[in-house]
Every structure is written in structure tokens, then in C-alpha cells.
Write a protein that holds these residues in place. Structure first.
Motif, PDB file in Angstrom:
ATOM      1  N   SER A 121       0.809  -1.222   0.000  1.00 48.37           N
ATOM      2  CA  SER A 121       0.000   0.000   0.000  1.00 48.37           C
ATOM      3  C   SER A 121       0.841   1.271   0.000  1.00 48.37           C
ATOM      4  O   SER A 121       0.273   2.367   0.028  1.00 48.37           O
ATOM      5  N   THR A 122       2.147   1.164  -0.043  1.00 48.12           N
ATOM      6  CA  THR A 122       3.007   2.346   0.076  1.00 48.12           C
ATOM      7  C   THR A 122       2.643   3.378  -0.992  1.00 48.12           C
ATOM      8  O   THR A 122       2.820   3.145  -2.188  1.00 48.12           O
ATOM      9  N   GLY A 123       2.102   4.511  -0.540  1.00 49.40           N
ATOM     10  CA  GLY A 123       1.699   5.566  -1.453  1.00 49.40           C
ATOM     11  C   GLY A 123       0.457   5.259  -2.264  1.00 49.40           C
ATOM     12  O   GLY A 123       0.073   6.050  -3.125  1.00 49.40           O
ATOM     13  N   GLU A 124      -0.205   4.125  -2.009  1.00 54.26           N
ATOM     14  CA  GLU A 124      -1.351   3.691  -2.811  1.00 54.26           C
ATOM     15  C   GLU A 124      -2.568   3.504  -1.910  1.00 54.26           C
ATOM     16  O   GLU A 124      -2.761   2.445  -1.322  1.00 54.26           O
ATOM     17  N   TRP A 125      -3.389   4.531  -1.799  1.00 55.79           N
ATOM     18  CA  TRP A 125      -4.571   4.448  -0.941  1.00 55.79           C
ATOM     19  C   TRP A 125      -5.499   3.317  -1.388  1.00 55.79           C
ATOM     20  O   TRP A 125      -6.114   2.634  -0.565  1.00 55.79           O
ATOM     21  N   GLU A 126      -5.608   3.115  -2.700  1.00 53.01           N
ATOM     22  CA  GLU A 126      -6.513   2.091  -3.216  1.00 53.01           C
ATOM     23  C   GLU A 126      -6.064   0.679  -2.845  1.00 53.01           C
ATOM     24  O   GLU A 126      -6.830  -0.271  -2.998  1.00 53.01           O
ATOM     25  N   ALA A 159      -0.449   4.148   3.291  1.00 52.35           N
ATOM     26  CA  ALA A 159      -1.468   4.168   2.240  1.00 52.35           C
ATOM     27  C   ALA A 159      -1.850   5.616   1.930  1.00 52.35           C
ATOM     28  O   ALA A 159      -2.323   6.333   2.800  1.00 52.35           O
ATOM     29  N   GLY A 160      -1.648   6.018   0.690  1.00 54.28           N
ATOM     30  CA  GLY A 160      -1.976   7.376   0.265  1.00 54.28           C
ATOM     31  C   GLY A 160      -0.746   8.228   0.057  1.00 54.28           C
ATOM     32  O   GLY A 160      -0.001   8.476   1.003  1.00 54.28           O
ATOM     33  N   ASN A 161      -0.535   8.684  -1.198  1.00 50.81           N
ATOM     34  CA  ASN A 161       0.632   9.530  -1.474  1.00 50.81           C
ATOM     35  C   ASN A 161       0.346  11.012  -1.286  1.00 50.81           C
ATOM     36  O   ASN A 161       1.192  11.856  -1.538  1.00 50.81           O
ATOM     37  N   SER A 162      -0.872  11.330  -0.859  1.00 43.47           N
ATOM     38  CA  SER A 162      -1.252  12.697  -0.496  1.00 43.47           C
ATOM     39  C   SER A 162      -2.179  12.604   0.707  1.00 43.47           C
ATOM     40  O   SER A 162      -2.514  11.502   1.157  1.00 43.47           O
ATOM     41  N   ILE A 163      -2.587  13.742   1.216  1.00 43.05           N
ATOM     42  CA  ILE A 163      -3.464  13.731   2.381  1.00 43.05           C
ATOM     43  C   ILE A 163      -4.842  13.240   1.959  1.00 43.05           C
ATOM     44  O   ILE A 163      -5.520  13.879   1.146  1.00 43.05           O
ATOM     45  N   VAL A 164      -5.266  12.109   2.505  1.00 49.02           N
ATOM     46  CA  VAL A 164      -6.587  11.559   2.205  1.00 49.02           C
ATOM     47  C   VAL A 164      -7.629  12.326   3.019  1.00 49.02           C
ATOM     48  O   VAL A 164      -7.442  12.534   4.228  1.00 49.02           O
ATOM     49  N   PRO A 165      -8.720  12.793   2.393  1.00 54.90           N
ATOM     50  CA  PRO A 165      -9.758  13.514   3.148  1.00 54.90           C
ATOM     51  C   PRO A 165     -10.229  12.718   4.361  1.00 54.90           C
ATOM     52  O   PRO A 165     -10.305  11.482   4.322  1.00 54.90           O
ATOM     53  N   ASP A 192      -1.170   3.587   9.980  1.00 58.71           N
ATOM     54  CA  ASP A 192      -0.331   4.684   9.487  1.00 58.71           C
ATOM     55  C   ASP A 192      -1.205   5.855   9.056  1.00 58.71           C
ATOM     56  O   ASP A 192      -2.367   5.679   8.680  1.00 58.71           O
ATOM     57  N   SER A 193      -0.609   7.034   9.025  1.00 56.50           N
ATOM     58  CA  SER A 193      -1.297   8.185   8.453  1.00 56.50           C
ATOM     59  C   SER A 193      -1.166   8.138   6.942  1.00 56.50           C
ATOM     60  O   SER A 193      -0.394   7.361   6.383  1.00 56.50           O
ATOM     61  N   SER A 194      -1.925   8.998   6.267  1.00 56.52           N
ATOM     62  CA  SER A 194      -1.777   9.128   4.817  1.00 56.52           C
ATOM     63  C   SER A 194      -0.640  10.101   4.527  1.00 56.52           C
ATOM     64  O   SER A 194       0.115  10.484   5.427  1.00 56.52           O
ATOM     65  N   GLY A 195      -0.516  10.528   3.257  1.00 56.77           N
ATOM     66  CA  GLY A 195       0.576  11.431   2.905  1.00 56.77           C
ATOM     67  C   GLY A 195       1.933  10.792   3.133  1.00 56.77           C
ATOM     68  O   GLY A 195       2.800  11.374   3.774  1.00 56.77           O
ATOM     69  N   TRP A 196       2.093   9.556   2.588  1.00 56.72           N
ATOM     70  CA  TRP A 196       3.337   8.798   2.796  1.00 56.72           C
ATOM     71  C   TRP A 196       3.637   8.595   4.282  1.00 56.72           C
ATOM     72  O   TRP A 196       4.785   8.532   4.696  1.00 56.72           O
ATOM     73  N   GLY A 197       2.581   8.500   5.089  1.00 57.12           N
ATOM     74  CA  GLY A 197       2.746   8.216   6.517  1.00 57.12           C
ATOM     75  C   GLY A 197       3.144   9.406   7.358  1.00 57.12           C
ATOM     76  O   GLY A 197       3.428   9.246   8.547  1.00 57.12           O
ATOM     77  N   GLN A 198       3.149  10.628   6.795  1.00 57.09           N
ATOM     78  CA  GLN A 198       3.712  11.796   7.477  1.00 57.09           C
ATOM     79  C   GLN A 198       2.682  12.745   8.078  1.00 57.09           C
ATOM     80  O   GLN A 198       3.050  13.742   8.710  1.00 57.09           O
TER      81      GLN A 198
END
Length: 704
Positions: A121-126, A159-165, A192-198
Motif C-alpha cells: 500500500s506504500t503511497g497507494e490508498w486504493e 497508504a496514500g501519497n497525499s493527504i486523504v480527506p 499509518d497516516s496518509s501522505g506517505w505516513g507523514q
């Protein structure tokens, strides 16, 4: 006499009071009393506790096991030399259940708490639900259950390469949590948080919500502090201090799951010294990235040169050993892990002796050549061993091949491929006399898995399946590769052990129960996602996956499909993942109530009575949830007040029954049970009051 009577009277009073006080103190349950739902570790407040009530703060390292030494050897014994109490096992869904079992076992045997993660899921929310699919897969689930006393599960890495709403993040992780709890995984789940975990702000906003959404309230949250000053500015050290302090004030169970001294691309610079200091001062766990070697993005992140303790260097040596706030100086291993008897390391089962070939099959027990294997226990020989519980699996790439040597030139009339979930969408079947010059027999361009049966008329010694295009993200995987010399030869039937020579009267028997919906509670004007539990009470496995459809008042609204097998006496939680117009959500048009029914293998558009699917109706029964206990749903009221979720535990019957509409009583409000400690205090105090009252009555009568 009066003085003696007074002495005994007051002695009795003091003795009674002391006894009551003893009752009160003795009845106070410890604050860390273990609930029966927790098989091992649990989260209380912002801290992690073991099953004996001891606080455990996690200090260890990340190790990219999946890319290097998948069994954890020699990495784990070298990591253990730091005194670490945890290792984050970086994993991918390509790893087999057997390999995962071995890695976890070896971590435990070296006194390390295993935290397994899913890096797909690294960077991939889907890919969040893809990771959950892996965790709840029957063979992987069995491994997690085996080690649940020791285990932590990091659901999905970054999961998610940007901030997920926020609403999407909450819905995605609430579904993930629910699916894993429903499958029987009750260990602490790490999110983990979104936005590459950051995104620390996202964890602070959404963490409390997800804790309440978790039936077990057993979550921790991992922030990846890839916050280099080159991106965040010169005040990044103060940012670390402020965000950790805010998380503490929120009582958020937080760990720092990844950090190094450099940022991605070796960007400068991450205040790692501040991170480990603040983590230590606030009893927050940390895991630096990573033990190494293998960081292709920035080799300087490797804590070691070759994965051994003796080659720790620079920032890695400081964090692991020499700093006041190092792993060596902070980590405490639970005594029961230190004292535990080592678990025997799992080893792949040896390839069974091939069964005698049924009449007409030429391929069983013959030599095999393959282009690649996914792992050491998924060899080509498995595809010709005459068993449907062992398989060959290739690497995850095109093209691939498997060749069977029949020993001499033979007549060939029929070729059957029995695919596992990873099938070939495009492939060729070829024949050769010398394993050099090949003649094409079949060119399949629209393969869909399951069992492919091809009639041919040829002669040859070597028969090859050449995979050109995979049907899934995985490789090519065959349970069996059957070559016949007669077109009319009957196909073998597997028994419960997978032996192809078994009787043909064994069959799966799928039972549907526990139909409900995922959202808890459903919100106004939003759809609901149905789920059900399917159990195989038959005597044979369902090998090719199956589908469970959901109908509301007789209308098909959604379905859940799975490609995974279901063994006898096993059950699987299915959550709707598709439906008409490619929408798995059901959105009612009126207020209901509605009758919801679940059915195994009724395909889209078919009537229930005539439905067919990957499991033939003749091979199962009791496959519809029936009787008057249908789930009855009311559409959420058009207000902002959440609607309570229906609770339903249904017993399927042998024959579908007519639906009789019944009035549905309004659900009673549920009052949360008092904590054990509170109940104990009330009980003790009550006992004390009763005792004092009795003594008072006795004394008063004596005065009278």
C-alpha cells in the motif's frame, strides 16, 4: 462487667470495620485487568500492555525482510544484540503464509515482538483493502491466529501519497478494522497516516474516531517522521516536540514508526536526536528506518553495512547503542517472552510421493521444468503430484512456462489446467519431441481461471504451458497440469486431502449467516455495505473462489466475490465489493423496513432458484440465509442522529421459507457496561455498608 461488655462491644465494631475494609480493598480489580477478547497485547489509554498487565514501550528497528532474508536469519539474532524488544517485519502480499510463519517464529525465538506490515500500500490508498484481503486470507489468517499472543499487525504501510480527506480516511480504515476483527484478528492493529505516513494532524483528528469504531478498542497509530529541514524548515525540531506533546495531551496511542537522519533522496536533515529524546521522555515507542542493507533511495539510511551488529555505524550506532535514549538503554523485553520456550521453526512440508496415476493420465509423477518459482515450497513437481492441495507458482512476471516430460513420445488427446487464484489470461499449449522445436496446440487469449479443458489430437514427449499474460497481479499458479492419452478419460475428483484418486461423491456445502452491514452507524442519505459469513460445512474444499449476493426485497443490490479457496469446516467473512453499475453500496429509495437476503453464487441478473456459479448448486445446500429471522433494515432517518446498527445472529435452514413481514421493535438504547474496577468498588462498598448496619442493629438491641 460493664467495662468488659464495652470492651467486647467496641472490639466487635473495630473487627467488623477492619473486615469490611479488607473486603473493599480486596475487591478492587487491578486497573490492567485483562479482557477475554485480547489474546495477547492490548492498548489502554495511550499505552500498550501485555497480557499480564505490564506496560510495554516499543523500541526496535525496521527490517526489510521481504526483500532480503525472508526467514529473518541472520537479521533477527543481530538485531537482538541491540536489546530491541520489537522488529517491524516489512512484508508484501507476495509472501506466502508459510514464509510469514517462519519469519514471525524466528522473531519470537530471538525475543523480539513481531510487528508485521503490508508494504503493497506504500503511497497507494486504493491498496488498503488489498492488504486487508491478505490478512484475512484463510492461510495467512491461520498464521496470525497461531502467533496472536506475541503479534502486532501494521495494517497497511503509508497508504496514500497525499493527504486523504478525513471522511474517506475514516471510512477506509473503519472498513479495514471491521473486516479484520470480523475475521477473528484481535491483536493490536497499527494504523499509518496518509501522505506517505507523514500526516500527524490526520492521526490526531481521526485516531479517536477509529478507536471508537474498533469493537476491541485496540489500536495504535504510527507516524513516519520523514520531516527533513530541507522540506519543513529550520524549526523542524520544535515541530517534533510540539506534535508529540499534542498527541500526548490527546491521549493518542502513538509510535514513531519510521525515521532516519536523512530524508527521502538523502535530503537534509531529520532531527533524529530530538525524535528519540522526546519519544523516551513521553514513553512513546520508536523504530528507525532501517537496519539495512538495501535502502536504494538513500544508502545512508542503512544503520549497518551488512546487516550485522558489528557494522552499526554513524547515526545507526547512536540510535541503537550509544545515545542516552538509544534502543539499548530504553528497551525492556517482557519477561514471559525472554523465558518462553523457543517455538519450533516451521519448515515447508516435503513434496509428497506422487499418487498412482488414474487411468488415462500421463503426466502424474513425471519430471517437470519451470521458468521460476515463487518460493521453495511451490515447485513445479507440485503440479504433477496428483494432489489438489499443492501447487506450482511462478514469479510475478511475464512470460513464464512449465514443461512436463512424458518420458517418450505418446499420443495426447486432452490437456487440463487446474488453476489456483493466479491464472493465465493468455497462454499457449505446445508439444515437442526434443524440448527444442515446439508445435502450437492451443492459444488461449481470454482465460478466466478455474479449470481449462482442451481437447487435442497430437503426439509428443514434452508438453508445455507458456504463460504470456497473467490474469492477476500475481504469477502463474497451477494446482495440477493433467495430460491424457484419451479424450474420454474421466477427470479425477479430489477428496478432503486433495488426492485425485478419491471418490467423487464428496462436495462442498456452503452456509450463509450473520448478514448485516458494515457502517456503524449508517449516516443519513448514505448507502450501506452488506456483509455475511459463509462457512463450508461440506467434505470438500471450494477451490476456485465463490460469490455471495445480497438482495433487498428480492432485488439484487450488491455482491461479494472472492478468489480464495474455502476448506471444509472453515468460514470466511465477505464484504460486498461490487454491484449493479459497479457500486457495492445500497442506497434505499424509501424508509423501509427492508428484508435482506444473502445467497451463495447467484450471479448478476439470475433468478435465485436458477442461479449458477463457480460452485454448482448441485454441490451444495443450505446456501441461503432463510427463516423469519431475515435482517430487517430501516433507512436511516433524515436527521443528523445516527441510527443504531441491527444485530443479527441467524441460523440457516435447509429449505428457503416464505418471508412473513413482522413488526420490528425499536432497538433499546445500549448502556455501556461499567468497568470491572467500578463494579468491584461498588460491590465492596455495599458489603461494608451492610456489615456496619448489621453491627449497629446488634449494638442498639444490646443497649435496649
Amino acid at each position: 462487667m460493664n467495662r468488659r461488655r464495652t470492651f467486647w462491644r467496641w472490639g466487635l465494631v473495630w473487627l467488623t470495620a477492619a473486615f469490611g475494609l479488607l473486603l473493599l480493598v480486596g475487591s478492587r480489580a487491578p486497573a490492567t485487568a485483562q479482557s477475554g477478547q485480547y489474546p495477547g497485547f492490548r492498548v489502554e489509554g495511550r499505552h500498550l500492555y501485555d497480557r499480564f498487565g505490564n506496560k510495554v514501550v516499543l523500541y526496535g528497528v525496521n527490517k526489510m525482510i521481504i526483500y532480503t532474508d525472508r526467514d529473518g536469519i541472520p537479521a533477527f539474532p543481530e538485531i537482538a544484540k541491540t536489546g530491541a524488544n520489537v522488529v517491524r517485519i516489512v512484508w508484501l502480499t507476495e509472501g506466502s503464509a508459510e514464509e510469514l510463519d517462519i519469519a514471525i517464529t524466528n522473531a519470537i525465538n530471538h525475543q523480539l515482538i513481531p510487528m508485521v506490515d503490508c508494504h503493497d500500500s506504500t503511497g497507494e490508498w486504493e491498496n488498503l483493502q488489498l492488504c486487508v484481503d491478505y490478512w484475512v486470507r484463510p492461510d495467512v489468517l491461520a498464521v496470525l491466529k497461531k502467533h496472536e499472543t506475541y503479534l502486532l499487525v501494521n495494517i497497511a504501510n503509508e497508504a496514500g501519497n497525499s493527504i486523504v480527506p478525513d471522511d474517506e480516511y475514516r471510512a477506509g480504515y473503519a472498513l479495514a478494522i471491521w473486516r479484520m476483527r470480523g475475521a477473528g484478528i484481535h491483536v493490536p492493529l497499527i494504523i499509518d497516516s496518509s501522505g506517505w505516513g507523514q500526516d500527524i494532524n490526520g492521526l490526531q483528528k481521526n485516531g479517536p474516531y477509529l478507536i471508537e469504531a474498533d469493537p476491541d478498542h485496540n489500536l495504535m497509530f504510527s507516524i513516519h517522521m520523514w520531516w527533513p529541514s530541507a522540506w519543513r524548515g529550520s524549526q523542524v525540531a520544535q515541530l517534533v516536540i510540539d506534535e508529540i506533546q499534542e498527541s500526548v495531551e490527546l491521549d493518542l496511542p502513538l509510535i514513531v514508526g519510521e525515521f532516519a537522519h536523512k530524508g527521502p533522496g538523502c535530503s537534509c536533515c531529520i532531527p533524529y536526536q530530538t525524535i528519540i529524546e522526546q519519544a523516551a521522555l513521553n514513553e512513546i515507542g520508536y523504530l528507525p528506518w532501517s537496519w539495512g542493507p538495501g535502502n536504494s533511495d538513500c544508502g545512508k539510511m542503512d544503520m549497518t553495512e551488512d546487516g550485522t551488529f558489528d557494522t552499526l555505524r554513524g547515526w545507526g550506532l547512536e540510535v541503537a547503542v550509544t545515545s542516552t535514549y538509544s534502543i539499548r538503554n530504553l528497551a525492556v523485553r517482557p519477561e514471559w517472552i525472554v523465558a518462553a520456550t523457543p517455538i519450533p521453526t516451521s519448515t515447508p512440508a516435503p513434496t509428497p510421493t506422487p499418487l498412482p496415476a488414474p487411468t488415462g493420465i500421463l503426466s502424474i509423477g513425471r519430471p517437470v521444468e519451470v521458468s521460476s518459482v515463487e518460493s521453495a515450497n511451490l515447485t513445479g513437481e507440485n503440479a504433477v503430484d496428483g494432489r489438489l492441495n499443492s501447487r506450482w507458482a511462478s514469479e510475478y512476471a511475464d512470460p513464464q512456462y512449465i514443461t512436463v516430460d512424458l518420458g517418450e513420445v505418446r499420443d495426447i488427446a486432452r490437456i487440463v489446467l487446474v488453476w489456483e487464484a493466479a491464472y493465465g489470461k493468455e497462454y499457449k499449449l505446445q508439444v515437442s519431441d526434443d524440448n527444442v522445436t515446439w508445435t502450437e496446440l492451443v492459444h488461449e487469449t481470454a482465460g478466466d481461471g478455474g479449470q481449462d479443458d482442451h481437447l487435442v489430437n497430437t503426439r509428443g514427449r514434452y508438453v508445455r504451458m507458456e504463460g504470456l499474460k497473467r490474469g492477476t497481479e500475481w504469477g502463474y499458479s497451477l494446482w495440477e497440469f493433467w495430460v491424457f492419452d484419451r479424450a474420454d478419460a474421466p477427470l479425477p475428483e479430489p477428496d478432503a486431502t486433495g488426492d485425485v484418486t478419491a471418490p467423487a461423491d464428496l462436495r462442498p456445502d456452503l452456509i450463509v449467516s450473520k448478514v448485516a452491514w458494515v457502517e456503524d452507524p449508517p449516516n443519513k442519505d448514505e448507502g450501506v455495505t452488506f456483509r455475511a459469513v459463509v462457512k463450508n460445512e461440506g467434505s470438500a474444499a471450494v477451490l476456485g473462489g465463490f460469490r455471495c449476493t445480497f438482495l433487498v426485497d428480492g432485488e439484487l443490490v450488491s455482491w461479494a466475490e472472492t478468489a480464495y479457496p474455502l476448506a471444509p469446516n472453515a468460514e470466511m467473512l465477505l464484504v460486498a465489493n461490487d454491484g449493479p453499475d459497479s457500486n457495492a453500496l445500497w442506497e434505499p429509495d424509501d424508509t423501509g423496513p427492508f428484508v435482506v437476503l444473502a445467497w451463495v453464487d447467484a450471479p448478476e441478473g439470475d433468478a435465485l432458484e436458477g442461479g449458477t456459479g463457480s460452485v454448482e448448486e448441485s454441490d451444495e445446500h443450505n446456501n441461503m440465509q432463510t427463516a423469519s429471522n431475515y435482517v430487517r433494515l430501516h433507512k436511516p432517518a433524515p436527521t443528523d442522529t445516527p441510527t443504531p446498527q441491527a444485530t443479527q445472529m441467524l441460523s440457516p435452514t435447509a429449505t428457503p421459507q416464505p418471508v412473513v413481514e413482522q413488526a420490528t421493535a425499536a432497538p433499546e438504547p445500549v448502556t455501556p457496561p461499567l468497568p470491572t474496577r467500578t463494579v468491584a468498588l461498588i460491590g465492596g462498598a455495599g458489603a461494608l455498608v451492610v456489615i456496619i448496619a448489621v453491627v449497629g442493629i446488634v449494638l442498639r438491641r444490646r443497649r435496649g
